[in-house]
Design an enzyme around this catalytic site. Structure first.
Site, PDB file in Angstrom:
ATOM      1  N   CYS A   1     -48.228 -37.176 -21.287  1.00 38.93           N
ATOM      2  CA  CYS A   1     -48.477 -37.891 -20.021  1.00 38.93           C
ATOM      3  C   CYS A   1     -49.779 -37.351 -19.424  1.00 38.93           C
ATOM      4  CB  CYS A   1     -47.289 -37.773 -19.073  1.00 38.93           C
ATOM      5  SG  CYS A   1     -47.254 -36.282 -18.052  1.00 38.93           S
ATOM      6  N   ASP A   2     -50.013 -37.614 -18.156  1.00 35.05           N
ATOM      7  CA  ASP A   2     -51.303 -37.278 -17.547  1.00 35.05           C
ATOM      8  C   ASP A   2     -51.310 -35.955 -16.792  1.00 35.05           C
ATOM      9  OD1 ASP A   2     -49.537 -38.214 -15.682  1.00 35.05           O
ATOM     10  OD2 ASP A   2     -50.862 -39.707 -14.796  1.00 35.05           O
TER      11      ASP A   2
ATOM     12  N   CYS B   1     -55.052 -46.003 -10.882  1.00 34.65           N
ATOM     13  CA  CYS B   1     -54.197 -44.829 -10.791  1.00 34.65           C
ATOM     14  C   CYS B   1     -55.064 -43.565 -10.739  1.00 34.65           C
ATOM     15  CB  CYS B   1     -53.293 -44.810 -12.033  1.00 34.65           C
ATOM     16  SG  CYS B   1     -52.120 -43.466 -12.092  1.00 34.65           S
TER      17      CYS B   1
ATOM     18  N   GLY C   1     -45.648 -52.176  -0.225  1.00 32.33           N
ATOM     19  CA  GLY C   1     -47.022 -52.644  -0.015  1.00 32.33           C
ATOM     20  C   GLY C   1     -47.526 -52.523   1.409  1.00 32.33           C
ATOM     21  N   THR C   2     -46.819 -51.780   2.254  1.00 34.90           N
ATOM     22  CA  THR C   2     -47.237 -51.694   3.661  1.00 34.90           C
ATOM     23  C   THR C   2     -47.704 -50.280   4.056  1.00 34.90           C
ATOM     24  OG1 THR C   2     -44.957 -51.267   4.418  1.00 34.90           O
ATOM     25  CG2 THR C   2     -45.663 -53.569   4.324  1.00 34.90           C
TER      26      THR C   2
ATOM     27  N   GLN D   1     -46.657 -44.671 -19.698  1.00 36.15           N
ATOM     28  CA  GLN D   1     -47.288 -45.996 -19.740  1.00 36.15           C
ATOM     29  C   GLN D   1     -46.676 -46.840 -20.861  1.00 36.15           C
ATOM     30  OE1 GLN D   1     -48.271 -45.521 -17.027  1.00 36.15           O
ATOM     31  NE2 GLN D   1     -50.295 -44.693 -16.687  1.00 36.15           N
TER      32      GLN D   1
ATOM     33  N   HIS E   1     -42.781 -50.242 -16.270  1.00 37.01           N
ATOM     34  CA  HIS E   1     -44.106 -50.568 -16.824  1.00 37.01           C
ATOM     35  C   HIS E   1     -44.149 -50.466 -18.353  1.00 37.01           C
ATOM     36  CE1 HIS E   1     -48.339 -50.821 -17.425  1.00 37.01           C
ATOM     37  NE2 HIS E   1     -48.480 -49.561 -17.774  1.00 37.01           N
TER      38      HIS E   1
END
Lengths: 56, 739
Positions: free
Chosen positions: B19-20, B144, B222-223, B610, B674
């Site tokens: 992973c990252d 990201c 999304g707020t 991912q 995802h």
């Protein structure tokens, strides 16, 4: 507050220097003391069976 | 192909790139093969391991690893290949690239990559592109972390890393570090919590972190920007901000106050769906903590008001005086011991004329050369070098604009696409457009460890190495200060090699040999370590890690790397580019009778990173099929029960998956994992099922879905609907159907 912040920064620098000693491949006397200190404060990390995989 | 010999097994430490996060683990080998990867023996690092990391041997020794260069023999995407030698592949690739460049110009070459996966590129991709003359570099980091880095720079010149372990208050905007995902961050949060830190979680659902948070704000997806404006309203109007810092180190405070007054708590409560009293309580908890941090979050990265929301988080850090203090958000800077990739990329070499052609920079410039070069002289003043490509995310083309150019040849043709360690087809929005673009290429080159749906569309597929097969030193792409050694434990199989080698060999064939004097990765590592006076061998024999001791409030000496030299609450860069210089909230596309749910995509599952690892049995067994999450009330209304198969539909595509009915979900929201495809369907379904369950088909990338400044799609809260399937989809394996 400012003194507390200064103290926090000084502690972080000290801890980083101690940590760097524990990252040595061939530790000297002071490095081994740092490792002992680290083991004393963190303790041993037990094995986590969730990390195990069966052989394919 | 192999360069240096593997090191002594007894002392082999490698940085995991599954992973990252980059955890350093220990490799055990047997008969020249990786036997297993285990936790670190240093107690400070021993918890930084997840079950993906310990599956490394299953990945690195997998029977489906690519080991020989492949050349396409069937139609594009038909997945028919012949094995050829590495030399032949590189000769032919160079010849065909020259042809494309001669016909269409250098900007007709685009590169898509993921530095997390490829690790050892050392910015040779950018160096090659800058020598050739193309600005069209795209990466998953545009969605990201990389984009966050670029936007942070616009506000205060650098991208800070949260000092979570020492913090007294940690704010998680949708971020959900847990035992097997973002593990070191999870461990840092636990350490801080044990030390008395408060944790505030802002997440539509009751995530793992929300379950144990001091405060949980279940905001509408999304707020984030609206919520931050609400917090600022409380902090400013109750005078909880650091007045000295604001007076001395910021510009635009009065204008910000005016903007914030447009967002009274009642309005913010209405937008976010969170009670005003809870918003106020959380803002006070954050602002009055002895130290507080807002760690990076992949959630704020992907919203229609992403640029504003990221800036607002930066502004919150600044106004509360939590910048560059212990337990706050700390500015690293370039590591004095290691030459940064920012320098190795040679960004000065690309002409202004070619930089101006960077795709998407006209409409959405925030992370492109156009906006970031406005900071160059200030970056040089503060950090000593003009180009700070933090997290590789600061000089990118826009992915949607790039794929559009590939598909439509407008504003100019892009006809050669190089994709390295990156399943591009499924990693960006509008998967249908990406496919169209790839089908319109004269040359596609993939560099991968497994055959992916993207690689299936290539003309050449080169086999990549993995982290146990190469030497490296990780510097976290200048996000935080520290060097972590990664040692080669075994040789790569057959003709597998690194991306460093790929760019080196291509450069030598394209006439750029003088710019690529380093023959091996070890030569490059020696060069990068030259400020220490040590070679890689010397450095790695002495240390497996080195952390630069921290310094705080460095801005007192240097100022900030912005045009004003201060934290720009009102951004001069955004203003000059024609955008609103103050942060704002913009409402995303509304749900409707046809599409009644808020969908959020791009969600990471523990077993995978991912689009990877679906072919790795020990990981796939833990997560055999894709699962959407729904609230019980929504499920009942739809007549859906646990494990039913459904189609999630939006105006651009649909995903087939199972449902998990979860009380932790926010009503009216659907969570989509995802990157799902089915390696086991290779040869049976088109591109191994890349269009069955991939969330990349769902979110449109039309203007009404895009953040203005970056062109980031609104992955967190766009309209969709659920259709129950009466039968499981055809062609699925028994494991998928049962799991």
């Amino acid at each position: 507050m400012r003194f507390k912040e200064w103290l926090g920064g000084a502690k972080q620098r000290l801890m980083t220097n101690i940590a760097n000693r524990t990252f040595k491949k061939n530790p000297g006397l002071l490095d081994r003391l740092a490792i002992r200190f680290l083991r004393g404060s963190i303790g041993e990390v037990p094995h986590d069976p969730e990390l195990d995989h069966p052989e394919n | 192909m192999a360069s240096a010999k593997p090191t002594d097994n007894k002392n082999t430490y490698s940085v995991c790139t599954i992973c990252d996060i980059g955890c350093q683990l220990r490799a055990e080998t047997e008969d020249g093969k990786l036997k297993r990867m285990i936790a670190h023996d240093n107690p400070a690092l021993a918890r930084n391991v997840c079950y993906k990391g310990t599956a490394a041997a299953h990945i690195h020794n997998h029977v489906d690893r690519l080991t020989r260069p492949l050349k396409r023999v069937g139609e594009r995407g038909e997945d028919k290949w012949e094995e050829i030698s590495y030399e032949q592949a590189m000769d032919e690739i160079a010849e065909r690239l020259k042809k494309v460049v001669d016909q269409y110009g250098p900007e007709s070459m685009a590169v898509s990559t993921s530095g997390w996966n490829t690790q050892t590129t050392h910015s040779m991709d950018r160096r090659f592109m800058n020598a050739l003359g193309t600005p069209n570099y795209i990466s998953g980091v545009s969605l990201c972390a990389g984009n966050t880095a670029a936007v942070n720079k616009i506000t205060y010149g650098w991208f800070p890393f949260a000092d979570i372990s020492n913090s007294k208050c940690i704010v998680l905007f949708g971020h959900n570090p847990r035992k097997h995902s973002w593990t070191p961050i999870f461990n840092m949060i636990n350490a801080a919590r044990a030390n008395g830190a408060k944790v505030i979680v802002l997440d539509p659902r009751v995530s793992d972190q929300a379950e144990v948070a001091d405060l949980h704000l279940s905001l509408r997806s999304g707020t984030d920007a609206a919520m931050c404006l609400g917090w600022l309203n409380v902090i400013i109007n109750e005078e909880l901000y650091d007045k000295d810092f604001v007076a001395e180190y910021t510009v635009g405070f009065d204008e910000l106050c005016e903007r914030v007054n447009d967002y009274p708590l009642e309005r913010v409560a209405e937008i976010t769906g969170v009670d005003a009293a809870l918003i106020a309580e959380s803002a006070r908890m954050y602002a009055t903590a002895e130290s507080a941090c807002i760690p990076w979050t992949p959630i704020t990265d992907m919203q229609i008001s992403s640029t504003s929301a990221i800036r607002l988080q930066s502004i919150l850090r600044a106004l509360t005086g939590n910048i560059d203090i212990p337990g706050g958000d700390v500015f690293g800077g370039f590591d004095p011991n290691y030459i940064p990739e920012s320098k190795l990329g040679n960004h000065e070499m690309l002409s202004a004329e070619q930089k101006a052609k960077q795709l998407g920079s006209d409409a959405h410039p925030a992370y492109t050369y156009r906006a970031q070069e406005m900071l160059s002289e200030h970056t040089e003043r503060v950090y000593g070098y003009a180009y700070a490509d933090i997290v590789m995310g600061c000089y990118m083309a826009n992915p949607s604009a790039t794929f559009r150019a590939m598909a439509t040849e407008k504003p100019y043709p892009v006809k050669a696409f190089f994709v390295l360690g990156n399943n591009a087809l499924m990693s960006y929005p509008n998967q249908h457009q990406i496919l169209k673009g790839m089908m319109n290429q004269d040359l596609i080159v993939a560099h991968e460890i497994f055959m992916t749906p993207t690689a299936m569309l290539a003309d050449y597929v080169l086999p990549g190495d993995v982290f146990s097969e190469r030497n490296h030193i990780s510097d976290y792409w200048n996000w935080k200060l520290g060097l972590t050694v990664s040692q080669k434990a075994v040789e790569p199989p057959a003709e597998a090699s690194s991306t460093f080698q790929f760019w080196h060999d291509l450069a030598h064939r394209m006439g750029f040999a003088d710019l690529f004097p380093w023959q091996t990765i070890e030569d490059m590592l020696d060069h990068r370590l030259s400020p220490t006076g040590k070679t890689f061998e010397q450095f790695s024999n002495e240390n497996y890690m080195y952390i630069q001791p921290p310094e705080y409030r460095k801005y007192r000496k240097t100022g900030f790397a912005t045009p004003s030299g201060k934290v720009e609450l009102k951004s001069s860069v955004l203003g000059e580019l024609g955008f609103d210089p103050l942060p704002y909230y913009r409402e995303g596309p509304a749900v409707s009778e046809d599409y009644p749910y808020y969908v959020f995509t791009g969600v990471r599952e523990d077993a995978f990173f991912q689009t990877g690892q679906r072919q790795v049995k020990v990981l796939r067994d833990r997560m055999p099929s894709p699962k959407l999450f729904m609230h019980p009330v929504d499920a009942e209304r739809q007549g859906i029960i646990d494990h039913d198969w459904v189609k999630l539909q939006t105006e651009t595509g649909e995903v087939t998956a199972k449902v998990l009915v979860q009380g932790s979900m926010k009503q009216g929201h659907i969570r989509v994992p995802h990157g799902w495809w089915y390696p086991e369907m290779r040869g049976e379904a088109k591109l191994a099922g890349a269009f069955i369950s991939s969330d990349a088909v769902l979110c449109p990338d039309t203007p009404e879905y895009l953040d203005y400044e970056q062109g980031i799609p609104h992955f967190k809260g766009f309209p969709g609907r659920i259709v129950k399937l009466n039968e499981p989809p055809a062609g699925m394996s028994e494991q998928v159907l049962a799991g």
